[in-house]
Design a protein around this motif. Sequence first.
Motif, PDB file in Angstrom:
ATOM      1  N   VAL A 113       0.829  -1.195   0.000  1.00 11.63           N
ATOM      2  CA  VAL A 113       0.000   0.000   0.000  1.00 11.63           C
ATOM      3  C   VAL A 113       0.868   1.250   0.000  1.00 11.63           C
ATOM      4  O   VAL A 113       2.035   1.224   0.377  1.00 11.63           O
ATOM      5  CB  VAL A 113      -0.949   0.032   1.222  1.00 11.63           C
ATOM      6  CG1 VAL A 113      -1.934  -1.099   1.175  1.00 11.63           C
ATOM      7  CG2 VAL A 113      -0.187   0.028   2.524  1.00 11.63           C
ATOM      8  N   GLU A 114       0.259   2.322  -0.460  1.00  8.61           N
ATOM      9  CA  GLU A 114       0.860   3.646  -0.384  1.00  8.61           C
ATOM     10  C   GLU A 114      -0.180   4.563   0.221  1.00  8.61           C
ATOM     11  O   GLU A 114      -1.324   4.609  -0.223  1.00  8.61           O
ATOM     12  CB  GLU A 114       1.246   4.143  -1.781  1.00  8.61           C
ATOM     13  CG  GLU A 114       1.843   5.522  -1.758  1.00  8.61           C
ATOM     14  CD  GLU A 114       2.131   6.065  -3.141  1.00  8.61           C
ATOM     15  OE1 GLU A 114       2.762   7.117  -3.222  1.00  8.61           O
ATOM     16  OE2 GLU A 114       1.707   5.449  -4.132  1.00  8.61           O
ATOM     17  N   GLU A 115       0.209   5.288   1.262  1.00 12.93           N
ATOM     18  CA  GLU A 115      -0.721   6.199   1.919  1.00 12.93           C
ATOM     19  C   GLU A 115      -0.960   7.430   1.073  1.00 12.93           C
ATOM     20  O   GLU A 115      -0.072   7.882   0.352  1.00 12.93           O
ATOM     21  CB  GLU A 115      -0.187   6.610   3.288  1.00 12.93           C
ATOM     22  CG  GLU A 115      -0.323   5.528   4.307  1.00 12.93           C
ATOM     23  CD  GLU A 115      -0.154   6.058   5.715  1.00 12.93           C
ATOM     24  OE1 GLU A 115      -0.671   7.152   6.011  1.00 12.93           O
ATOM     25  OE2 GLU A 115       0.492   5.361   6.493  1.00 12.93           O
ATOM     26  N   CYS A 116      -2.176   7.961   1.177  1.00 13.18           N
ATOM     27  CA  CYS A 116      -2.517   9.168   0.441  1.00 13.18           C
ATOM     28  C   CYS A 116      -3.710   9.845   1.107  1.00 13.18           C
ATOM     29  O   CYS A 116      -4.335   9.291   2.010  1.00 13.18           O
ATOM     30  CB  CYS A 116      -2.821   8.848  -1.022  1.00 13.18           C
ATOM     31  SG  CYS A 116      -4.191   7.726  -1.258  1.00 13.18           S
ATOM     32  N   THR A 117      -4.022  11.023   0.639  1.00 12.73           N
ATOM     33  CA  THR A 117      -5.185  11.767   1.090  1.00 12.73           C
ATOM     34  C   THR A 117      -6.024  12.086  -0.139  1.00 12.73           C
ATOM     35  O   THR A 117      -5.489  12.495  -1.173  1.00 12.73           O
ATOM     36  CB  THR A 117      -4.766  13.090   1.759  1.00 12.73           C
ATOM     37  OG1 THR A 117      -3.824  12.794   2.788  1.00 12.73           O
ATOM     38  CG2 THR A 117      -5.955  13.796   2.368  1.00 12.73           C
ATOM     39  N   ILE A 118      -7.325  11.920  -0.031  1.00 11.81           N
ATOM     40  CA  ILE A 118      -8.210  12.188  -1.166  1.00 11.81           C
ATOM     41  C   ILE A 118      -8.402  13.697  -1.286  1.00 11.81           C
ATOM     42  O   ILE A 118      -8.859  14.349  -0.358  1.00 11.81           O
ATOM     43  CB  ILE A 118      -9.561  11.471  -0.999  1.00 11.81           C
ATOM     44  CG1 ILE A 118      -9.333   9.959  -0.907  1.00 11.81           C
ATOM     45  CG2 ILE A 118     -10.504  11.820  -2.137  1.00 11.81           C
ATOM     46  CD1 ILE A 118     -10.557   9.162  -0.584  1.00 11.81           C
ATOM     47  N   GLU A 119      -8.018  14.243  -2.431  1.00  7.44           N
ATOM     48  CA  GLU A 119      -8.111  15.681  -2.685  1.00  7.44           C
ATOM     49  C   GLU A 119      -9.411  16.058  -3.391  1.00  7.44           C
ATOM     50  O   GLU A 119     -10.031  17.054  -3.062  1.00  7.44           O
ATOM     51  CB  GLU A 119      -6.925  16.147  -3.539  1.00  7.44           C
ATOM     52  CG  GLU A 119      -5.577  15.999  -2.874  1.00  7.44           C
ATOM     53  CD  GLU A 119      -5.371  17.009  -1.774  1.00  7.44           C
ATOM     54  OE1 GLU A 119      -5.666  18.198  -1.982  1.00  7.44           O
ATOM     55  OE2 GLU A 119      -4.918  16.595  -0.695  1.00  7.44           O
ATOM     56  N   LYS A 120      -9.784  15.264  -4.393  1.00  6.35           N
ATOM     57  CA  LYS A 120     -10.948  15.611  -5.212  1.00  6.35           C
ATOM     58  C   LYS A 120     -11.531  14.347  -5.814  1.00  6.35           C
ATOM     59  O   LYS A 120     -10.804  13.406  -6.125  1.00  6.35           O
ATOM     60  CB  LYS A 120     -10.502  16.575  -6.323  1.00  6.35           C
ATOM     61  CG  LYS A 120     -11.623  17.140  -7.161  1.00  6.35           C
ATOM     62  CD  LYS A 120     -11.137  18.263  -8.048  1.00  6.35           C
ATOM     63  CE  LYS A 120     -10.493  17.716  -9.293  1.00  6.35           C
ATOM     64  NZ  LYS A 120     -10.216  18.699 -10.325  1.00  6.35           N
ATOM     65  N   THR A 172      -8.654  12.193  -7.269  1.00  3.92           N
ATOM     66  CA  THR A 172      -7.332  12.801  -7.261  1.00  3.92           C
ATOM     67  C   THR A 172      -6.823  12.712  -5.833  1.00  3.92           C
ATOM     68  O   THR A 172      -7.477  13.195  -4.908  1.00  3.92           O
ATOM     69  CB  THR A 172      -7.395  14.268  -7.719  1.00  3.92           C
ATOM     70  OG1 THR A 172      -8.014  14.319  -9.008  1.00  3.92           O
ATOM     71  CG2 THR A 172      -6.009  14.877  -7.805  1.00  3.92           C
ATOM     72  N   VAL A 173      -5.677  12.063  -5.669  1.00  6.04           N
ATOM     73  CA  VAL A 173      -5.133  11.866  -4.329  1.00  6.04           C
ATOM     74  C   VAL A 173      -3.757  12.523  -4.234  1.00  6.04           C
ATOM     75  O   VAL A 173      -3.066  12.695  -5.237  1.00  6.04           O
ATOM     76  CB  VAL A 173      -5.023  10.359  -3.979  1.00  6.04           C
ATOM     77  CG1 VAL A 173      -6.388   9.718  -3.955  1.00  6.04           C
ATOM     78  CG2 VAL A 173      -4.108   9.619  -4.935  1.00  6.04           C
ATOM     79  N   LYS A 174      -3.396  12.903  -3.013  1.00  4.76           N
ATOM     80  CA  LYS A 174      -2.075  13.460  -2.754  1.00  4.76           C
ATOM     81  C   LYS A 174      -1.306  12.433  -1.952  1.00  4.76           C
ATOM     82  O   LYS A 174      -1.725  12.031  -0.875  1.00  4.76           O
ATOM     83  CB  LYS A 174      -2.175  14.774  -1.981  1.00  4.76           C
ATOM     84  CG  LYS A 174      -0.842  15.431  -1.752  1.00  4.76           C
ATOM     85  CD  LYS A 174      -1.012  16.791  -1.133  1.00  4.76           C
ATOM     86  CE  LYS A 174      -0.415  17.776  -2.108  1.00  4.76           C
ATOM     87  NZ  LYS A 174      -0.760  19.131  -1.843  1.00  4.76           N
ATOM     88  N   THR A 175      -0.193  11.969  -2.510  1.00  6.18           N
ATOM     89  CA  THR A 175       0.614  10.956  -1.838  1.00  6.18           C
ATOM     90  C   THR A 175       1.446  11.602  -0.734  1.00  6.18           C
ATOM     91  O   THR A 175       1.483  12.823  -0.608  1.00  6.18           O
ATOM     92  CB  THR A 175       1.544  10.235  -2.840  1.00  6.18           C
ATOM     93  OG1 THR A 175       2.447  11.191  -3.392  1.00  6.18           O
ATOM     94  CG2 THR A 175       0.749   9.576  -3.949  1.00  6.18           C
ATOM     95  N   THR A 176       2.106  10.769   0.049  1.00  2.41           N
ATOM     96  CA  THR A 176       2.947  11.280   1.139  1.00  2.41           C
ATOM     97  C   THR A 176       4.138  12.066   0.606  1.00  2.41           C
ATOM     98  O   THR A 176       4.699  12.879   1.326  1.00  2.41           O
ATOM     99  CB  THR A 176       3.446  10.113   2.016  1.00  2.41           C
ATOM    100  OG1 THR A 176       4.081   9.135   1.189  1.00  2.41           O
ATOM    101  CG2 THR A 176       2.318   9.479   2.782  1.00  2.41           C
ATOM    102  N   GLU A 177       4.504  11.837  -0.641  1.00  4.62           N
ATOM    103  CA  GLU A 177       5.605  12.577  -1.268  1.00  4.62           C
ATOM    104  C   GLU A 177       5.162  13.933  -1.793  1.00  4.62           C
ATOM    105  O   GLU A 177       5.966  14.698  -2.316  1.00  4.62           O
ATOM    106  CB  GLU A 177       6.199  11.749  -2.410  1.00  4.62           C
ATOM    107  CG  GLU A 177       6.780  10.433  -1.957  1.00  4.62           C
ATOM    108  CD  GLU A 177       7.135   9.533  -3.121  1.00  4.62           C
ATOM    109  OE1 GLU A 177       6.594   9.718  -4.232  1.00  4.62           O
ATOM    110  OE2 GLU A 177       7.964   8.637  -2.917  1.00  4.62           O
ATOM    111  N   GLY A 178       3.856  14.237  -1.699  1.00  3.83           N
ATOM    112  CA  GLY A 178       3.328  15.517  -2.156  1.00  3.83           C
ATOM    113  C   GLY A 178       2.889  15.527  -3.605  1.00  3.83           C
ATOM    114  O   GLY A 178       2.513  16.568  -4.128  1.00  3.83           O
TER     115      GLY A 178
END
Length: 165
Positions: free
Chosen positions: A94-101, A116-122
């Motif tokens: 898995v790769e963590e992310c945050t849902i942006e849109k 559209t997600v923002k990964t931990t790397e930005g």
Amino acid sequence: MKLRDPLEEEIAIVKKKAIPEEIWTVVVCFIFDLLVLSCIPMCIATIIRKGSIPFAIFSIIVQLLFLALAIFIFTLMIGCIKKISCISKGQYQVEECTIEKIDVSAGYKKIVVWATVKTTEGKNKKIKARYKIKKKDVGNRAVIVRFDPKRKFDDELVVIGSYDE
């Protein structure tokens, strides 16, 4: 890309969200396969009753098309069963992310949900979303599930929860 092995909590959530939908897909594929395969004996019975050579040739061509459709549906079903096996055994990263849109695009035949997600790397990444993702999930924590490249499964996005929890 920071891939890592999933945590126990994430494994449980991914199983809870992904396996029921995959099982539903297997059941639907199985029912359609039975319907398609049930047409073949009916076509054979019609050939015997009709007794016409041109009709028999046409019917055999149609039966071969039905058989090809049944094989295609069966391969889809096998793919879902393999994915269920991978998910239940935890054979993914898995790769963590945050849902942006979340965007919904309606086409001619189907509706596709893109997140559209923002990964931990930005980095922003656009991924096709399944597993009952909703507009209210914007801002929530999610994981991108990446299967073994040899398996040839698409990445899946599973909402884990919000950062506030």
